[in-house]
Scaffold this motif. Structure first.
Motif, mmCIF file in Angstrom:
data_model
loop_
_atom_site.group_PDB
_atom_site.id
_atom_site.type_symbol
_atom_site.label_atom_id
_atom_site.label_comp_id
_atom_site.label_asym_id
_atom_site.label_seq_id
_atom_site.Cartn_x
_atom_site.Cartn_y
_atom_site.Cartn_z
ATOM 1 N N MET A 1 60.385 30.862 46.759
ATOM 2 C CA MET A 1 58.985 30.758 47.173
ATOM 3 C C MET A 1 58.599 31.841 48.182
ATOM 4 N N ARG A 2 59.562 32.228 49.037
ATOM 5 C CA ARG A 2 59.258 33.293 49.988
ATOM 6 C C ARG A 2 58.790 34.556 49.285
ATOM 7 N N HIS A 3 59.448 34.882 48.185
ATOM 8 C CA HIS A 3 59.096 36.100 47.455
ATOM 9 C C HIS A 3 57.711 35.997 46.833
ATOM 10 N N VAL A 4 57.355 34.810 46.374
ATOM 11 C CA VAL A 4 56.025 34.618 45.775
ATOM 12 C C VAL A 4 54.941 34.783 46.834
ATOM 13 N N VAL A 5 55.133 34.147 47.986
ATOM 14 C CA VAL A 5 54.139 34.242 49.055
ATOM 15 C C VAL A 5 54.014 35.681 49.542
ATOM 16 N N ALA A 6 55.143 36.352 49.737
ATOM 17 C CA ALA A 6 55.104 37.743 50.187
ATOM 18 C C ALA A 6 54.398 38.626 49.155
ATOM 19 N N ALA A 7 54.693 38.383 47.875
ATOM 20 C CA ALA A 7 54.060 39.174 46.820
ATOM 21 C C ALA A 7 52.545 38.973 46.805
ATOM 22 N N LEU A 8 52.103 37.742 47.027
ATOM 23 C CA LEU A 8 50.668 37.471 47.081
ATOM 24 C C LEU A 8 50.022 38.193 48.257
ATOM 25 N N ARG A 9 50.701 38.203 49.396
ATOM 26 C CA ARG A 9 50.168 38.917 50.562
ATOM 27 C C ARG A 9 50.043 40.408 50.274
ATOM 28 N N PHE A 10 51.046 40.982 49.651
ATOM 29 C CA PHE A 10 50.989 42.402 49.304
ATOM 30 C C PHE A 10 49.885 42.661 48.274
ATOM 31 N N LEU A 11 49.772 41.767 47.298
ATOM 32 C CA LEU A 11 48.791 41.936 46.227
ATOM 33 C C LEU A 11 47.360 41.928 46.759
ATOM 34 N N PHE A 12 47.040 40.934 47.586
ATOM 35 C CA PHE A 12 45.677 40.843 48.097
ATOM 36 C C PHE A 12 45.380 41.959 49.095
ATOM 37 N N SER A 13 46.378 42.392 49.836
ATOM 38 C CA SER A 13 46.189 43.529 50.741
ATOM 39 C C SER A 13 45.893 44.794 49.944
ATOM 40 N N ALA A 14 46.619 44.984 48.846
ATOM 41 C CA ALA A 14 46.388 46.157 47.997
ATOM 42 C C ALA A 14 45.020 46.083 47.335
ATOM 43 N N LEU A 15 44.625 44.892 46.891
ATOM 44 C CA LEU A 15 43.313 44.708 46.270
ATOM 45 C C LEU A 15 42.201 45.057 47.250
ATOM 46 N N MET A 16 42.366 44.620 48.490
ATOM 47 C CA MET A 16 41.387 44.943 49.529
ATOM 48 C C MET A 16 41.320 46.443 49.746
ATOM 49 N N LEU A 17 42.476 47.101 49.821
ATOM 50 C CA LEU A 17 42.504 48.538 50.074
ATOM 51 C C LEU A 17 41.832 49.305 48.944
ATOM 52 N N VAL A 18 42.038 48.868 47.711
ATOM 53 C CA VAL A 18 41.362 49.499 46.563
ATOM 54 C C VAL A 18 39.854 49.340 46.687
ATOM 55 N N ALA A 19 39.410 48.137 47.061
ATOM 56 C CA ALA A 19 37.972 47.876 47.179
ATOM 57 C C ALA A 19 37.341 48.713 48.291
ATOM 58 N N VAL A 20 38.001 48.785 49.447
ATOM 59 C CA VAL A 20 37.470 49.559 50.568
ATOM 60 C C VAL A 20 37.442 51.048 50.230
ATOM 61 N N THR A 21 38.517 51.530 49.600
ATOM 62 C CA THR A 21 38.570 52.939 49.204
ATOM 63 C C THR A 21 37.491 53.266 48.187
ATOM 64 N N ARG A 22 37.305 52.382 47.208
ATOM 65 C CA ARG A 22 36.268 52.612 46.185
ATOM 66 C C ARG A 22 34.881 52.643 46.813
ATOM 67 N N SER A 23 34.646 51.771 47.768
ATOM 68 C CA SER A 23 33.356 51.744 48.444
ATOM 69 C C SER A 23 33.114 53.036 49.224
ATOM 70 N N PHE A 24 34.145 53.528 49.908
ATOM 71 C CA PHE A 24 34.021 54.765 50.676
ATOM 72 C C PHE A 24 33.741 55.941 49.751
ATOM 73 N N VAL A 25 34.494 56.020 48.660
ATOM 74 C CA VAL A 25 34.321 57.120 47.702
ATOM 75 C C VAL A 25 32.912 57.079 47.091
ATOM 76 N N TYR A 26 32.453 55.888 46.764
ATOM 77 C CA TYR A 26 31.111 55.741 46.191
ATOM 78 C C TYR A 26 30.050 56.228 47.178
ATOM 79 N N ASP A 27 30.163 55.799 48.439
ATOM 80 C CA ASP A 27 29.196 56.220 49.444
ATOM 81 C C ASP A 27 29.215 57.732 49.627
ATOM 82 N N ALA A 28 30.407 58.322 49.633
ATOM 83 C CA ALA A 28 30.525 59.767 49.805
ATOM 84 C C ALA A 28 29.895 60.516 48.637
ATOM 85 N N ALA A 29 30.054 59.975 47.436
ATOM 86 C CA ALA A 29 29.533 60.641 46.238
ATOM 87 C C ALA A 29 28.031 60.472 46.073
#
Length: 224
Positions: A1-29
């Motif tokens: 279960m530790r691995h599942v919880v850790a994987a979810l934390r990494f997954l949602f953190s990565a999803l957030m980073l993609v969203a923030v990066t996409r928003s920044f790139v869109y604004d710049a463009a």
């Protein structure tokens, strides 16, 4: 279960980073304001990035079977902040704004706040937080408010309409005061929730030495 919880934390953190990066790139463009002092001045952007960092760090420590007491307080504070991000957006801003990229908006204002809340309530890899240390939620919030209000009065940049001095300082003070009160109440509830050991990894913080000066194993038992 530790691995599942850790994987979810990494997954949602990565999803957030993609969203923030996409928003920044869109604004710049599209000619948006991407001056770092402005773009990263938004409470939403700052706290999504903070939540991603804290979740990722907590995921690494979980895999290592370690616990840092200061990180538990950081998680508590960040969970309060990101909850406020979602609450303020959906109550005050969503009715008067139209997101340019709906999916990124949904992630930073909906998905991340919801996941951080569930992670805090359901995953028991943190010991109870001391009420005497509730103050940890205030320094960052006070600095952010101070800088933002100062900028609004000087260079007239504000991240959110309800903080615009043009609406009158009485209105701005009312909104900011209400948010501070709500944040304090939410923090008290989250601190209280930390006493519930969760559904996942229940009791995983027991017997783990807290690796922070002045904060020892007894914190697992004496949190009040």
């Amino acid at each position: 279960m530790r691995h599942v919880v850790a994987a979810l934390r990494f997954l949602f953190s990565a999803l957030m980073l993609v969203a923030v990066t996409r928003s920044f790139v869109y604004d710049a463009a599209h000619g948006g304001d991407v001056w770092p002092w402005d773009w990263f001045g938004y409470f939403t952007n700052q706290n999504n990035l903070a939540a991603g960092f804290v979740l990722s760090f907590a995921g690494v420590l979980l895999l290592q079977g370690r616990r840092l007491r200061w990180l538990e307080y950081a998680r508590g504070a960040v969970t309060v902040y990101i909850f406020i991000v979602g609450t303020v957006y959906w109550t005050l801003l969503a009715p008067i704004t139209t997101p340019e990229i709906p999916w990124t908006n949904a992630i930073v204002h909906g998905v991340m706040p919801a996941y951080c809340l569930l992670d805090w309530l359901l995953v028991g890899d943190r010991a109870p937080l001391r009420y005497a240390r509730l103050w940890v939620i205030f320094p960052y919030a006070v600095v952010w408010l101070g800088v933002t209000l100062t900028r609004g009065a000087t260079d007239h940049w504000v991240p959110y309409p309800f903080m615009d001095p043009a609406t009158g300082y009485a209105s701005v003070s009312l909104y900011c005061g209400a948010i501070v009160v709500i944040a304090t109440v939410v923090a008290l509830l989250f601190w209280a929730a930390s006493r519930w050991r969760g559904v996942l990894l229940r009791g995983s913080a027991d017997g783990v030495v807290a690796e922070a000066p002045g904060d020892h194993r007894r914190d697992d038992r004496l949190a009040a």
